[in-house]
Structure formats: structure tokens, C-alpha cells
Design an enzyme around this catalytic site. Structure first.
Site, PDB file in Angstrom:
ATOM      1  N   GLY A  53      58.057  -2.331 -36.535  1.00  0.00           N
ATOM      2  CA  GLY A  53      58.605  -1.635 -35.781  1.00  0.00           C
ATOM      3  C   GLY A  53      60.286  -1.101 -36.593  1.00  0.00           C
ATOM      4  O   GLY A  53      60.609  -0.979 -38.265  1.00  0.00           O
ATOM      5  N   CYS A  80      55.951  -6.146 -41.757  1.00  0.00           N
ATOM      6  CA  CYS A  80      57.280  -5.495 -41.896  1.00  0.00           C
ATOM      7  C   CYS A  80      58.009  -6.417 -41.442  1.00  0.00           C
ATOM      8  O   CYS A  80      58.898  -7.080 -41.414  1.00  0.00           O
ATOM      9  CB  CYS A  80      56.446  -4.481 -41.666  1.00  0.00           C
ATOM     10  SG  CYS A  80      58.384  -3.054 -41.593  1.00  0.00           S
ATOM     11  N   TYR A  81      59.079  -5.342 -39.590  1.00  0.00           N
ATOM     12  CA  TYR A  81      59.115  -6.077 -39.359  1.00  0.00           C
ATOM     13  C   TYR A  81      59.160  -7.547 -38.819  1.00  0.00           C
ATOM     14  O   TYR A  81      60.123  -8.450 -38.436  1.00  0.00           O
ATOM     15  CB  TYR A  81      60.434  -5.170 -37.847  1.00  0.00           C
ATOM     16  CG  TYR A  81      61.040  -5.306 -37.278  1.00  0.00           C
ATOM     17  CD1 TYR A  81      62.571  -5.479 -37.032  1.00  0.00           C
ATOM     18  CD2 TYR A  81      60.648  -6.325 -35.547  1.00  0.00           C
ATOM     19  CE1 TYR A  81      63.499  -5.380 -36.426  1.00  0.00           C
ATOM     20  CE2 TYR A  81      61.466  -6.356 -34.833  1.00  0.00           C
ATOM     21  CZ  TYR A  81      63.012  -6.409 -34.700  1.00  0.00           C
ATOM     22  OH  TYR A  81      63.835  -6.805 -34.440  1.00  0.00           O
ATOM     23  N   HIS A 167      52.028  -2.845 -45.140  1.00  0.00           N
ATOM     24  CA  HIS A 167      51.156  -2.652 -44.295  1.00  0.00           C
ATOM     25  C   HIS A 167      49.904  -3.416 -44.512  1.00  0.00           C
ATOM     26  O   HIS A 167      49.547  -2.213 -44.896  1.00  0.00           O
ATOM     27  CB  HIS A 167      51.607  -1.125 -43.397  1.00  0.00           C
ATOM     28  CG  HIS A 167      52.788  -0.932 -42.761  1.00  0.00           C
ATOM     29  ND1 HIS A 167      53.065  -1.129 -41.365  1.00  0.00           N
ATOM     30  CD2 HIS A 167      54.379  -0.765 -43.915  1.00  0.00           C
ATOM     31  CE1 HIS A 167      54.930  -1.253 -41.083  1.00  0.00           C
ATOM     32  NE2 HIS A 167      55.106  -1.248 -42.234  1.00  0.00           N
ATOM     33  N   GLU A 169      47.743  -2.074 -42.669  1.00  0.00           N
ATOM     34  CA  GLU A 169      46.559  -1.669 -41.679  1.00  0.00           C
ATOM     35  C   GLU A 169      46.625  -0.597 -42.189  1.00  0.00           C
ATOM     36  O   GLU A 169      45.527   0.538 -41.570  1.00  0.00           O
ATOM     37  CB  GLU A 169      47.023  -1.898 -40.204  1.00  0.00           C
ATOM     38  CG  GLU A 169      48.191  -0.568 -40.133  1.00  0.00           C
ATOM     39  CD  GLU A 169      50.042  -2.165 -40.662  1.00  0.00           C
ATOM     40  OE1 GLU A 169      49.288  -2.571 -41.484  1.00  0.00           O
ATOM     41  OE2 GLU A 169      50.533  -1.387 -40.277  1.00  0.00           O
ATOM     42  N   SER A 221      32.478  15.305 -17.628  1.00  0.00           N
ATOM     43  CA  SER A 221      33.664  17.046 -18.534  1.00  0.00           C
ATOM     44  C   SER A 221      32.669  17.318 -19.635  1.00  0.00           C
ATOM     45  O   SER A 221      32.458  18.647 -20.196  1.00  0.00           O
ATOM     46  CB  SER A 221      34.464  16.371 -19.592  1.00  0.00           C
ATOM     47  OG  SER A 221      33.671  16.109 -20.402  1.00  0.00           O
ATOM     48  N   GLY A 222      30.955  16.831 -20.120  1.00  0.00           N
ATOM     49  CA  GLY A 222      30.357  17.206 -21.133  1.00  0.00           C
ATOM     50  C   GLY A 222      31.035  16.740 -22.604  1.00  0.00           C
ATOM     51  O   GLY A 222      29.770  16.088 -23.118  1.00  0.00           O
ATOM     52  N   GLY A 223      31.849  15.658 -22.715  1.00  0.00           N
ATOM     53  CA  GLY A 223      33.216  15.452 -23.512  1.00  0.00           C
ATOM     54  C   GLY A 223      32.058  13.263 -23.300  1.00  0.00           C
ATOM     55  O   GLY A 223      31.003  13.122 -23.274  1.00  0.00           O
ATOM     56  N   VAL A 224      32.772  13.271 -24.656  1.00  0.00           N
ATOM     57  CA  VAL A 224      31.813  11.097 -25.230  1.00  0.00           C
ATOM     58  C   VAL A 224      32.424  11.055 -24.244  1.00  0.00           C
ATOM     59  O   VAL A 224      31.354   9.959 -24.349  1.00  0.00           O
ATOM     60  CB  VAL A 224      32.105  11.362 -26.817  1.00  0.00           C
ATOM     61  CG1 VAL A 224      31.926   9.958 -27.527  1.00  0.00           C
ATOM     62  CG2 VAL A 224      32.105  12.243 -28.010  1.00  0.00           C
ATOM     63  N   ASP A 225      33.724  11.118 -23.965  1.00  0.00           N
ATOM     64  CA  ASP A 225      34.166   9.439 -23.165  1.00  0.00           C
ATOM     65  C   ASP A 225      33.365   9.365 -21.790  1.00  0.00           C
ATOM     66  O   ASP A 225      33.532   8.872 -20.979  1.00  0.00           O
ATOM     67  CB  ASP A 225      35.579   9.299 -23.131  1.00  0.00           C
ATOM     68  CG  ASP A 225      36.513   9.806 -24.617  1.00  0.00           C
ATOM     69  OD1 ASP A 225      35.360   9.138 -25.442  1.00  0.00           O
ATOM     70  OD2 ASP A 225      37.249  10.238 -24.509  1.00  0.00           O
ATOM     71  N   SER A 226      33.805  10.975 -20.780  1.00  0.00           N
ATOM     72  CA  SER A 226      32.783  10.432 -19.524  1.00  0.00           C
ATOM     73  C   SER A 226      31.386  10.673 -19.359  1.00  0.00           C
ATOM     74  O   SER A 226      30.906   9.605 -18.538  1.00  0.00           O
ATOM     75  CB  SER A 226      32.871  11.873 -18.824  1.00  0.00           C
ATOM     76  OG  SER A 226      33.128  12.850 -19.287  1.00  0.00           O
ATOM     77  N   LYS A 366      38.249   5.234 -30.064  1.00  0.00           N
ATOM     78  CA  LYS A 366      37.297   6.320 -29.607  1.00  0.00           C
ATOM     79  C   LYS A 366      35.681   5.762 -30.892  1.00  0.00           C
ATOM     80  O   LYS A 366      34.890   6.309 -30.048  1.00  0.00           O
ATOM     81  CB  LYS A 366      38.076   7.535 -30.814  1.00  0.00           C
ATOM     82  CG  LYS A 366      37.009   8.331 -30.573  1.00  0.00           C
ATOM     83  CD  LYS A 366      37.515   9.438 -29.278  1.00  0.00           C
ATOM     84  CE  LYS A 366      36.137  10.388 -28.491  1.00  0.00           C
ATOM     85  NZ  LYS A 366      36.687  11.465 -27.158  1.00  0.00           N
TER      86      LYS A 366
END
Ligand code: XMP
Length: 510
Positions: A53, A80-81, A167, A169, A221-226, A366
Site C-alpha cells: 500500500g 511490502c507495506y 512483490h 505477485e 452482448s455477444g461478448g465472453v462474460d455475458s 477473466k
């Protein structure tokens, strides 16, 4: 399933911490560091990670924790923090570092800690700090150092309290994932049990418990998520789900059919497709200002969706494909809901009568959404789709939109995509498309003078779409695409390749 609690102190890599833990097969959630001890106990974590942070521990009002957290007997890793705070609160001390360490730094561990088990004695780590531990708290010892930092990693093995100044990550930390795995598996005794294959039945159970016999409505929507949200909901509640797919006529070549077919052929699901091309084109006629186009499309989308939804009468749940990064606010994380415009194109419908919003992907990253899509039987072509903006081709035709221009950009884009796929570059370029510049220029074809449109090709590589670099596409590929578009698409006589990065340009041309 055992889970890890990631307490967020506002560092820029915090979402990455959670992603890496999940990639290690351990479920985790990010919560703000202000989470109460009661809530922490109720969450029942198997281990806790404190993130980095921007604050400085010894300054007034710096984020702090209830010392009771150290009495829970749980393994803790402070990053870190997070490390500085642990030391500060447990009787040690921190100070401003003489040399601010930033970037790739050589780290050496002493070979005695489980945290570095199997890790090379010396390797590169990513540092970003101006404060460091000066004096350890009782019971702690140093286990790794860099040239400028004596306490690059510390432990109190007996209490399973660990801290790293670097870090793990960030991918620049060469052995970061191994270090996290050592913490999760060897220190905490966790095993990699979080996978989408295991998650499917749990997620379905949760949806069923929530929805009961209610009706669910989703805008595809045609997108991946929906699409993945639809697949999950359909598996859970079957025909109680209605998916409305508004085809605004601004999709890429054959895209509307492909979405409909994938949902039907792969899942056996029927969707309500509204062919509203004319309606959108009429509203967009004569409009050339990009934001105005976006606004019109967003509003029109909602109106069409509402009109269709009304036919269903009252629905109980409105489903959305919101994913985890949308839920966790940047900065000090938490559960504040940010509904991004592109999830529902133009905001929430005002005139649809529903009880509650349901977001079955709100805990997933994602890449997890993509894996889940595959688990649920969606085709790779849909699951690995590149991002496509809500307003679609409307913002890939610069200026005023006409049917002719849409046809040209659609055909040019299809050729570009086909050739990129043939060259095997589909997954290495993050987004690529053709756009119609509003520029017409002189050319010659056969013996004739032409005065036609110039198509711009755009291909970018990026991690987060906030910044992007243009792809160094092979000349041969550009050559093939250029020849094909000019030969096959009437109305085009010039092809330009966009070699600007973002910033100063944006990914889309509008
Ligand atoms: P820019 O052009 O802002 O694009 O550099 C970054 C990413 O966002 C997408 N994009 C949009 N997505 N509605 C969307 O749903 C929009 O109006 C919109 N504008 C840009 C773009 O495709 C890229 O992935």
C-alpha cells in the site's frame, strides 16, 4: 473449500496478489483492511495475506489492524507495506530507507526457510519501497536480503508469520509464484483444490439456491462474460432463464449468427434475438461525433431491451456478466459495485420490473471466466474472443455511419482476422481490427483512376488496455491483408497500418 483472505492496503498490485493465489489453485478474496475482526472470523480464512500500500506505517492515520488478528493463530504473509505493518504492530520498528529501492533487484535467501524451499539462492525480485524494517519484532529473523535491504524477507516460523519487502505477485519476481506456493502449500498446508472444473457444481448450487423457481433475464452482448454467465445460468435453472440478444447491426461479419448458433448448438439454449439494425441506423444517421454515437447506441440498446423484456412480464432477477476486477475497486479494495458501461452497454433499464440483480461471475477473474466457459461447453472461438466494444463497428467507422461504410469495414475486418488466424497470431495479439477512416484518396486500378476509402488496420499488445503497444506484425502478413482487402472489398484503395501506441493514441480510433 479452504480460502485465503487478502487484506487490501491499497497497493497497485493487489488484484494481482489475488490472481496469483488463485492461479496456485487456492481460493481467495480481497477485502478492505478495515474489515472487522468479527467479519474476519466469520469469513473463516485458512490464512491471511496483507498486501502492499502507499502509506507509511509510522505516519499518523496510517492504515492499521487490530492486534487480535495476530492472535487468531493463522499463517500470515505480509507483502511490502504488509510486512512493515506486521513488524510495526508486533513491537519492531520501520524507518525511511536510505536508498529507495525500485525495480528489479537481486535477492539472496539464506536457505533456511520454508518460504524459499527449492528456490535458487540468488534471483531477481521486484522492489518498490521507500520505507524498510529497521528492527525486527521479538521472535522474528531475517531470511533474505538484497544489497540495499537487510530484511527483504523475514519469518517467525513458530507463529507462521512471514513478511517480504519485495512483490512476489509481480512477474518480474522470477520465483514469485514458487514463493507464494511455498507459503500456501508448505507453510499453510493448503492444497490446490480451486479449479473451474471443481467450481462448476458449487456455482450451479449457489445459483439454484438464490433463484429458486424465479425467472431470470439476461442481456447477451455477444461478448465472453455475458455468454459464460448465460451458460452457467442455463445449466443451473434451464428454461427459467431468458436471454435477449439485441443485434444492433454493428457487429462484425456473421457475429450475430455465430452467437446464436453457439448458444444453441453447444448448450441447447434458445435465445431471443432482436434484429434492430434499422432502428439503430436510423437513430445514427447524420451523427459523426463519437461520444454522441456511443450515447445513442447505449440508450437505444436499453429501449430495445426493455421493449422485449416487457413481453415477459415480471422477472425476478436481472443477470449481469460482472466479473471480479469490476467489483474490486482500484485503490483500497472492497465490495463496491462498479457497473461498467460495457457490461450492459448503456446502464440499467429503468422500465424492467425485477426484484434483484444476479451476477454469477462476480468472484471470477477473466481467465477463470474463460476456463469456466470451456467447462460449460462453450466453443473456444467464443471463449477466446478478443475484446469488442459495446458500440461495435459504429466507433470503427470514423464519422458518419452508413450501411455502405459498415459493409466495407465488416468485410475488411473479416479478411484481417482470417489472415491473423492463418498466421497463428490470434492469441498473441490482444486486440486487432480494421477501421474505416473517413479519408478518401486517389488510387489507380487497372487503367482507371479511383477515389476510394482508406482502411486503417490496428493491432495492439497490452496487459490491461490502459496502455498498449502496437504489434510488430510481419510485413508478409500486412502485405497479404492489404492485397486481399483492396482486391476483394469494393470501395477501398488504400490500407494504412496504425503504428501509434497508447498513449498518445487510444486503441479504438474513436
Ligand atoms: P480505448 O480506445 O479506450 O480502448 O483505448 C480500450 C479498450 O476499451 C474498448 N472500448 C470500449 N468498450 N464501449 C466498450 O464496451 C466503448 O465505448 C469502448 N471504447 C473502447 C476497446 O475496444 C479496448 O478494448
Amino acid at each position: 473449500m479452504k480460502k485465503v483472505l487478502v487484506l487490501d492496503f491499497g497497493g497497485q498490485y493487489n488484484l494481482l496478489v489475488a490472481r496469483r493465489v488463485r492461479e496456485c489453485g487456492v481460493y481467495c478474496e480481497i477485502k478492505p483492511y478495515t474489515m472487522s475482526m468479527d467479519d474476519i472470523r466469520a469469513f473463516d480464512p485458512a490464512a491471511i495475506i496483507f498486501t502492499g500500500g502507499p502509506a507509511t506505517v509510522f505516519e499518523p492515520n496510517a492504515p492499521a489492524l487490530d492486534n487480535a488478528i495476530f492472535e487468531l493463530g493463522l499463517p500470515i504473509l505480509g507483502i511490502c507495506y504488509g510486512q512493515q505493518l506486521m513488524i510495526h504492530q508486533l513491537g519492531g520498528a520501520c524507518r525511511r530507507a536510505e536508498v529507495r529501492e525500485y525495480g528489479k533487484v537481486e535477492l539472496t535467501h539464506d536457505g533456511t526457510s520454508l518460504l524459499f524451499d527449492g528456490v535458487e539462492p540468488t534471483s531477481i525480485c521486484w522492489m518498490s519501497h521507500g520505507v524498510e524494517v529497521e528492527k525486527l519484532s521479538p521472535g522474528f529473523r531475517a531470511i533474505a536480503h538484497t544489497a540495499g535491504c537487510a530484511y527483504a524477507a523475514i519469518e517467525n516460523a513458530e507463529r507462521k508469520l512471514y513478511g517480504v519487502q519485495f512483490h512476489p505477485e509481480v512477474l518480474h519476481t522470477v520465483h514469485g509464484t514458487e514463493i507464494l506456493k511455498n507459503f500456501l502449500y508448505k507453510v499453510c498446508g493448503l492444497s490446490p483444490e480451486w479449479s473451474m472444473a471443481n467450481y462448476v457444481s458449487e456455482a450451479i448450487g449457489e445459483v439454484r439456491a438464490k433463484v429458486g423457481s424465479g425467472k431470470v433475464l439476461l442481456a447477451l452482448s455477444g461478448g465472453v462474460d455475458s455468454a459464460v454467465a448465460a451458460a452457467l445460468l442455463y445449466r443451473a435453472v434451464g428454461e427459467q432463464l431468458t436471454c435477449i440478444f439485441v443485434d444492433h447491426g454493428l457487429l462484425r461479419k456473421d457475429e450475430g449468427d455465430q452467437v446464436e448458433q453457439a448458444m444453441h448448438d453447444c448448450l441447447g439454449m434458445r435465445i431471443v434475438r432482436v434484429n434492430a439494425q434499422e432502428r439503430f441506423l436510423t437513430k445514427l444517421a447524420g451523427i459523426s461525433e463519437p461520444e454522441r454515437k456511443r450515447k445513442i447506441i447505449g440508450e437505444e440498446f436499453i429501449r430495445v431491451f426493455e421493449a422485449e423484456a416487457k413481453k415477459l412480464g415480471r422477472v425476478d432477477f436481472l443477470a449481469q456478466g460482472t466479473i471480479y476486477p469490476d467489483v474490486v475497486e482500484s485503490g483500497v479494495g472492497g465490495e463496491s459495485v462498479v457497473i461498467k458501461s460495457h457490461h450492459n452497454v448503456g446502464g440499467l433499464p429503468d422500465h424492467v420490473d425485477f426484484k434483484e440483480i444476479i451476477e454469477p461471475l462476480r468472484r471470477l477473474f477473466k481467465d477463470e471466466v474463460r476456463q469456466l466457459g470451456i467447462e460449460l461447453g462453450l466453443p473456444e472461438s467464443l471463449v477466446w474472443r478478443q475484446p469488442f466494444p459495446g458500440p461495435g463497428l459504429a466507433i470503427r467507422v470514423i464519422g458518419e455511419i452508413t450501411e455502405e461504410k459498415l459493409h466495407i469495414v465488416r468485410e475488411a475486418d473479416a479478411i484481417f482476422r482470417e489472415e491473423v488466424a492463418k498466421a497463428g497470431l490470434e492469441r498473441s495479439i490482444n486486440q486487432y481490427f480494421a477501421a474505416l477512416t473517413n479519408l478518401r484518396s486517389v488510387g489507380v486500378m487497372g487503367d482507371e483512376r479511383t477515389y476510394d476509402y482508406a482502411i486503417a488496420l490496428r493491432a495492439v499488445e497490452t496487459q490491461d488496455f490502459m496502455t498498449a503497444d502496437f504489434s510488430r506484425l510481419p510485413w508478409e502478413l500486412l502485405d497479404t491483408v492489404s492485397r486481399r482487402i483492396v482486391n476483394e472489398v469494393k470501395g477501398v484503395n488504400r490500407i494504412l497500418y496504425d503504428v501509434t501506441s497508447k498513449p498518445p493514441a487510444t486503441v479504438e480510433l474513436e
